[in-house]
Scaffold this motif. Structure first.
Motif: not given
Length: 339
Positions: A199, A203, A292
């Protein structure tokens, strides 16, 4: 996103034997230095564009509202696993993601799956009723927990679906216990080894954070801007929420253990080698707007797995089962039925 040697859905997917034969030839070319790994054949079912279908809890035809649906607990040699089991048909076991509980599944997505399959959802260790011995654990331990659940419930010909980090667990399960996995579905996940893209910076802090504004920040990570208004309005009402099940608090020790799992997965060349030998039919689903786990993770997975088909969902975010619960369930049901 582009990838070479894809087979377009409009022309029809080749047979599994032909596809695997082409892949074997390509792998030999890789070994001879005549082809780079990124050019291995990919079964590409195309990019689909679905209409957003968030329900905001307005449709009461959902399994979690049914009387008598209660959480059950399976006792294993390593501890307990809390789970729900409902629906009819061949079983599908769903493994949830990073710092997530069963509540994070979209209720309408699960309900549509349950029209055709027996659905089993559970909490990973350290969450809710799933309390295993020992605070330190690896992805192989989590895969072992899933294996214990499948065996303990006597599930036959089970499809295993993993979302996000759950997809990592599902991959490890397919490597370690291939006889337990009839079909594999990887939703918004990533491969092991150096081809994985973790990610983006910040995040993980958003997903593991708390405090004022936390919900809005999480929604901004899980969904593209176009879906944000609906996501903020509907996410909570569309969560899986059976009577008597409260969304559990995720302890810091669980967050730490799962952070390590993600970091070590990117360095796990043993799993990478093992994944290349996983021969079960695999469906890989990813949203083109996943913030993500970058969509290229799913493309890489399709290159690695011998019998994988990639479906990209236009404007889909990381939690796209909330954006398109019924369409996503339908695509999964069709995959299970036709393989």
């Amino acid at each position: 996103m582009t990838s070479t040697y894809r087979t377009d859905a409009t022309g029809g997917l080749p047979s599994r034997q032909k596809r695997n034969g082409r892949r074997l030839i390509a792998q030999l070319l890789v070994c001879c230095g005549l082809l780079v790994p990124q050019m291995l054949p990919v079964a590409y079912a195309g990019t689909v564009a679905w209409q957003e279908d968030m329900r905001c809890g307005s449709d009461t035809s959902r399994q979690d509202r049914g009387a008598g649906l209660k959480e059950q607990v399976l006792e294993t040699p390593n501890g307990s696993i809390g789970y729900f089991r409902f629906g009819h048909g061949s079983p599908i076991v769903l493994i949830t993601g990073y710092r997530a509980s069963m509540a994070e599944w979209n209720a309408y997505f699960l309900s549509d799956l349950a029209k055709h399959h027996e659905v089993v959802v559970f909490d990973n260790r350290g969450i809710g009723q799933s309390q295993m011995r020992g605070a330190s654990y690896s992805v192989r331990d989590l895969a072992g927990d899933t294996a214990a659940l499948i065996r303990g419930l006597h599930l036959k010909n089970a499809t295993v679906l993993g979302w996000s980090m759950g997809g990592i667990i599902a991959q490890q399960l397919a490597i370690d216990e291939p006889s337990l996995v009839s079909k594999l579905i990887l939703l918004s996940s990533m491969p092991p080894g150096p081809r994985a893209a973790l990610p983006p910076a910040g995040v993980d802090q958003v997903l593991s954070g708390s405090g004022s504004g936390h919900f809005d920040r999480v929604m901004e990570v899980l969904f593209p801007a176009s879906a944000l208004p609906s996501a903020k309005a509907c996410f909570i009402d569309d969560m899986f929420a059976p009577e008597g099940y409260a969304e559990p608090h995720i302890k810091d020790a669980v967050t730490h253990a799962q952070d390590l799992i993600l970091q070590r997965w990117k360095q796990d060349n043993q799993a990478l080698r093992g994944l290349d030998r996983v021969t079960v039919p695999t469906l890989i689903l990813v949203g083109t707007s996943d913030k993500v786990l970058w969509p290229r993770n799913s493309v890489a997975l399709t290159h690695i797995l011998p019998d994988a088909t990639l479906v990209e969902v236009k404007a889909g975010g990381h939690a796209m089962m909330y954006q398109y619960p019924r369409q996503l369930a339908d695509r999964i049901v069709r995959f299970i039925a036709t393989q």
